[in-house]
Enzyme design. Sequence first.
Site, PDB file in Angstrom:
ATOM      1  CG  HIS A   1       1.098 -12.146   2.188  1.00 30.21           C
ATOM      2  ND1 HIS A   1       0.940 -12.066   0.820  1.00 30.21           N
ATOM      3  CD2 HIS A   1       0.265 -11.203   2.708  1.00 30.21           C
ATOM      4  CE1 HIS A   1       0.065 -11.130   0.532  1.00 30.21           C
ATOM      5  NE2 HIS A   1      -0.377 -10.597   1.672  1.00 30.21           N
TER       6      HIS A   1
ATOM      7  CG  HIS B   1      -1.962  -7.725   5.700  1.00 29.63           C
ATOM      8  ND1 HIS B   1      -1.411  -6.607   5.128  1.00 29.63           N
ATOM      9  CD2 HIS B   1      -2.036  -8.652   4.705  1.00 29.63           C
ATOM     10  CE1 HIS B   1      -1.171  -6.829   3.840  1.00 29.63           C
ATOM     11  NE2 HIS B   1      -1.546  -8.073   3.562  1.00 29.63           N
TER      12      HIS B   1
ATOM     13  CG  HIS C   1       0.155  -6.850  -1.261  1.00 25.63           C
ATOM     14  ND1 HIS C   1       1.033  -6.684  -0.235  1.00 25.63           N
ATOM     15  CD2 HIS C   1      -0.904  -7.543  -0.744  1.00 25.63           C
ATOM     16  CE1 HIS C   1       0.542  -7.254   0.861  1.00 25.63           C
ATOM     17  NE2 HIS C   1      -0.637  -7.783   0.584  1.00 25.63           N
TER      18      HIS C   1
ATOM     19  CD  GLU D   1      -4.743  -9.125  -3.429  1.00 24.51           C
ATOM     20  OE1 GLU D   1      -4.138  -8.045  -3.255  1.00 24.51           O
ATOM     21  OE2 GLU D   1      -5.501  -9.626  -2.570  1.00 24.51           O
TER      22      GLU D   1
ATOM     23  CG  ASP E   1      -3.621 -11.596   2.455  1.00 21.57           C
ATOM     24  OD1 ASP E   1      -2.912 -10.688   2.923  1.00 21.57           O
ATOM     25  OD2 ASP E   1      -4.250 -11.474   1.385  1.00 21.57           O
ATOM     26  CG  ASP E   2      -5.856  -9.619   5.493  1.00 27.10           C
ATOM     27  OD1 ASP E   2      -5.272  -8.829   6.247  1.00 27.10           O
ATOM     28  OD2 ASP E   2      -5.750  -9.594   4.249  1.00 27.10           O
TER      29      ASP E   2
HETATM   30  N1  HPA Z   1      -4.224  -7.010  -0.525  1.00 26.12           N
HETATM   31  C1  HPA Z   1      -3.888  -5.728  -0.446  1.00 26.12           C
HETATM   32  N2  HPA Z   1      -3.869  -5.059   0.694  1.00 26.12           N
HETATM   33  C2  HPA Z   1      -4.182  -5.702   1.813  1.00 26.12           C
HETATM   34  C3  HPA Z   1      -4.541  -7.034   1.796  1.00 26.12           C
HETATM   35  C4  HPA Z   1      -4.555  -7.721   0.561  1.00 26.12           C
HETATM   36  O1  HPA Z   1      -4.874  -8.932   0.437  1.00 26.12           O
HETATM   37  N3  HPA Z   1      -4.796  -7.371   3.091  1.00 26.12           N
HETATM   38  C5  HPA Z   1      -4.583  -6.283   3.837  1.00 26.12           C
HETATM   39  N4  HPA Z   1      -4.223  -5.268   3.075  1.00 26.12           N
HETATM   40 ZN    ZN Z   2      -1.758  -9.104   1.808  1.00 22.43          ZN
END
Ligand code: HPA
Ligand code: ZN
Length: 347
Positions: free
Chosen positions: A24, A26, A203, A206, A284-285
């Site tokens: 996971h 991006h 996703h 969350e 994630d990011d």
């Molecule tokens: N959630 C949803 N969209 C996203 C995320 C995330 O954590 N990171 C990049 N796009």
């Molecule tokens: Zn994500």
Amino acid sequence: MENAKSTEVTLSDFIERLPKVELHLHIEGTLEPEMLIALAKRNGVEIPYRSIEAARNAYHFDDLKSFLNVYYLGASVLREDRDYHELTIAYLSRCKAERILHAEIFFDPQTHLANGVALEAVIGGIHAALLDAERDWGISSALILCFERDRDPATAVKLLERACALGNITGIGLDSAELDNPPGKFQTVFAAAKAMGLHRVAHAGEEGPPSYIWQALDMLQVERIDHGVRCLEDPSLVRRLIDDRIPLTVCPFSNIALKVFPQLSKHNLGELLAAGLLATINSDDPAYFGGYLSENMLHTFSNLNLPVRDALLLQRNAVEAAFCSDQRKQELLSALNEYNASHHVLL
Ligand code: HPA
Ligand code: ZN
């Protein structure tokens, strides 16, 4: 004090050299402030940050939406094939340093298309970097095209067909602003992806409720849930996820940065594992949330007091959840088993 210190060093060393899989991630979320500023200059893109420091100072968020504004602004500096190549190589060199042996990478083509970038530049640049990393460093990978759930689903199938014609798309995902954008809106493109033999993830859970996880499973027929941490609110959903061995790609630093949990010591990763869910750990990011995979693991383990053997469990789960060949899974498991054998004294 002496003891605490030596435990920490041991855990840190163990995690640093542990063979890892990331599912996971991006690619736009790996844009470090240094590259953001350099690309803005090179491509003549106006951004509201005068310096690397100013960019870094903007990386504080109240929720998912406030993060996405900063993230999409950052993505606007990516214009050319070589920008995508440089961004992806930078992440993969992190993988090499952290011993991430297999990485599955999300990208957001709709954002780049809206910025006037050709799909060929996006996919061509990323894919060339994936090939370089496989050849030079033995890192295997997969590319997952994400649809942004706050955009119109009507154009999604056409985009998917165009992307697949360019080749090398392993699966599709669903990301961006979750609240008020239920997965069911994207049923058509997920059915098309299944018919095309592509893997499917979304996703869900969350910020959104457990009902969005149910929708992702029943209406989109996804094979993994990204995040999914809110599943614990619904015991029958937990049963379903366990019975079908649906993996969750959990991202602790992301959840703290976006205030899904108030602090790392309150994260529910330990409960997810204790419930028997197929949880994995991911970054994630990482450029925006304060750390890559090893740091996510290290800080989560120390804040939750998770046993070292759970690091192995999370990585074995990730191998099971990966979209790679059975042969590659065997190689990844062998690497984990070998590592475990040489460190069993710790467990
Ligand atoms: N959630 C949803 N969209 C996203 C995320 C995330 O954590 N990171 C990049 N796009
Ligand atoms: Zn994500």
